[in-house]
Design a protein around this motif. Structure first.
Motif, short mmCIF file in Angstrom:
data_model
loop_
_atom_site.label_atom_id
_atom_site.label_comp_id
_atom_site.label_asym_id
_atom_site.label_seq_id
_atom_site.Cartn_x
_atom_site.Cartn_y
_atom_site.Cartn_z
N THR A 1 0.83 -1.20 0.00
CA THR A 1 0.00 0.00 0.00
C THR A 1 0.87 1.25 0.00
O THR A 1 1.86 1.34 0.73
N GLY A 2 0.50 2.21 -0.84
CA GLY A 2 1.24 3.47 -0.93
C GLY A 2 2.38 3.43 -1.92
O GLY A 2 3.10 4.42 -2.08
N GLU B 1 -3.37 -6.56 -5.71
CA GLU B 1 -3.99 -7.23 -4.56
C GLU B 1 -3.16 -7.07 -3.30
O GLU B 1 -3.70 -7.14 -2.19
N ALA B 2 -1.85 -6.81 -3.47
CA ALA B 2 -0.99 -6.55 -2.32
C ALA B 2 -1.03 -5.08 -1.89
O ALA B 2 -0.38 -4.70 -0.92
N GLY B 3 -1.78 -4.25 -2.64
CA GLY B 3 -1.98 -2.86 -2.23
C GLY B 3 -1.34 -1.81 -3.09
O GLY B 3 -1.52 -0.61 -2.85
N ALA B 4 -0.55 -2.21 -4.10
CA ALA B 4 0.15 -1.22 -4.92
C ALA B 4 -0.76 -0.63 -5.99
O ALA B 4 -1.68 -1.29 -6.48
N ASP B 5 -0.49 0.61 -6.36
CA ASP B 5 -1.03 1.18 -7.59
C ASP B 5 -0.13 0.69 -8.72
O ASP B 5 1.10 0.70 -8.59
N VAL B 6 -0.74 0.26 -9.82
CA VAL B 6 0.03 -0.46 -10.84
C VAL B 6 -0.21 0.12 -12.22
O VAL B 6 -1.36 0.32 -12.64
N ALA B 7 0.89 0.36 -12.94
CA ALA B 7 0.84 0.77 -14.34
C ALA B 7 1.36 -0.37 -15.20
O ALA B 7 2.57 -0.60 -15.26
N PRO B 8 0.46 -1.12 -15.86
CA PRO B 8 0.92 -2.14 -16.80
C PRO B 8 1.30 -1.46 -18.12
O PRO B 8 0.57 -0.61 -18.62
N LEU B 9 2.45 -1.80 -18.66
CA LEU B 9 2.91 -1.19 -19.91
C LEU B 9 3.07 -2.23 -21.00
O LEU B 9 3.51 -3.35 -20.74
N SER B 10 2.69 -1.87 -22.21
CA SER B 10 3.00 -2.69 -23.39
C SER B 10 2.85 -1.78 -24.60
O SER B 10 2.54 -0.59 -24.47
N ARG C 1 -7.33 -0.43 -6.64
CA ARG C 1 -6.11 0.34 -6.73
C ARG C 1 -6.15 1.27 -7.94
O ARG C 1 -6.95 1.09 -8.86
N ASP C 2 -5.30 2.29 -7.92
CA ASP C 2 -5.22 3.21 -9.05
C ASP C 2 -4.32 2.64 -10.14
O ASP C 2 -3.38 1.89 -9.87
N SER C 3 -4.63 3.03 -11.39
CA SER C 3 -3.82 2.61 -12.50
C SER C 3 -3.83 3.72 -13.55
O SER C 3 -4.45 4.77 -13.35
N THR C 4 -3.13 3.51 -14.64
CA THR C 4 -3.12 4.48 -15.74
C THR C 4 -2.81 3.73 -17.02
O THR C 4 -2.27 2.61 -16.99
N VAL C 5 -3.15 4.34 -18.14
CA VAL C 5 -2.94 3.72 -19.45
C VAL C 5 -1.77 4.42 -20.13
O VAL C 5 -1.83 5.61 -20.43
N ALA C 6 -0.69 3.68 -20.35
CA ALA C 6 0.48 4.21 -21.04
C ALA C 6 1.09 3.10 -21.86
O ALA C 6 1.13 1.95 -21.42
N ILE D 1 7.88 6.28 -8.71
CA ILE D 1 7.89 4.84 -8.94
C ILE D 1 8.71 4.13 -7.86
O ILE D 1 9.87 4.48 -7.62
N ASP D 2 8.09 3.12 -7.23
CA ASP D 2 8.74 2.35 -6.17
C ASP D 2 9.22 0.99 -6.64
O ASP D 2 10.17 0.44 -6.09
N VAL D 3 8.52 0.42 -7.63
CA VAL D 3 8.81 -0.94 -8.07
C VAL D 3 8.81 -0.98 -9.59
O VAL D 3 7.88 -0.48 -10.23
#
Length: 253
Positions: free
Chosen positions: A7-8, A30-39, A57-62, A86-88
């Motif tokens: 989280t966070g 599901e572990a609490g992260a906001d996630v940006a999947p990229l392709s 969770r929050d996400s974005t399209v890029a 970005i943390d991860v």
């Protein structure tokens, strides 16, 4: 355990639109992260971003071509604008095209170079582009390699070279970036994805893989997400420069 709670934190997953990458995006959310999947496919990324948001969770399209440094910078800037620092970074983007399969003399320079540029060069570029954030925030890099990064595989020379390189890159980057940033690697075995569909449908080859695998089956993508979440989290706070093998025991023989 609280140590697995992300989280966070903001995570980027390259190759995040399908297969293992999609499962990793789900697992991190599901572990609490906001996630940006990229392709490279905006439509596919939008689908996974919506699935992240369905998990609260929050996400974005890029979109992002990991072989183009400017493209990577633009995509990561878009992630920062939408989700924060970005943390991860999960370097999952990978290819193994038909043109890169065969005996060494049958593989063209272009096919060899393309595989290296995506699988190895792309991971290096994405990690470097996120470096400032990662150092400031005590972040984590998780590279997705393969059992092909640990052993030789016939007729897959560019792929095996790139994955061995990714294992080595993980070790050297972990040394340079410690103690601020942890850098680790996951080496999956045979996983049910689009890339292995033809293999899984070949009864003879699939049976030989299962026979060598003590767990007697291919993995599901979600079974690779768990090791990635572990390495990205504080549960792995004393783990860096290592490769976690998730292959059902395939390399134990």
């Amino acid at each position: 355990m609280d140590e697995f709670d992300l989280t966070g934190r903001t995570a980027v997953v390259t190759g995040g639109s399908r297969g293992i990458g999609r499962a990793i995006a789900h697992g991190l959310a599901e572990a609490g992260a906001d996630v940006a999947p990229l392709s490279r496919s905006r439509e596919d990324v939008a689908t996974v971003a919506a699935e992240v948001e369905e998990r609260g969770r929050d996400s974005t399209v890029a979109t992002c071509d990991v072989t183009e440094a400017d493209d990577v910078r633009e995509a990561f800037d878009a992630v920062r604008d939408a989700l924060g620092p970005i943390d991860v970074v999960v370097n999952n983007a990978g290819v193994n095209p038909d043109g890169a399969l065969g005996r060494p003399e049958d593989v063209s320079d272009d096919d060899f170079g393309f595989v290296e540029d995506v699988n190895l060069g792309g991971a290096f570029t994405c990690a470097r582009v996120a470096a400032e954030d990662l150092h400031e925030r005590g972040g984590s890099v998780v590279n997705v390699a393969s059992v092909g990064g640990l052993v030789g595989l016939p007729r897959q020379h560019p792929y095996v070279a790139s994955k061995h390189g990714l294992v080595g890159l993980t070790k050297s980057m972990a040394l340079d970036w410690a103690p601020d940033v942890r850098v680790n690697c996951v080496a999956p075995g045979y996983v049910v994805t689009d890339l292995t569909e033809d293999l899984a449908e070949n009864e003879t080859l699939a049976a030989s893989i299962r026979e060598r695998t003590p767990l007697d089956r291919f993995a599901e993508p979600e079974e690779i997400a768990g090791p990635v979440v572990f390495l990205a989290s504080d549960a792995a706070s004393y783990v860096t420069g290592t490769t976690l093998v998730a292959d059902g025991g395939w390399t134990a023989r």
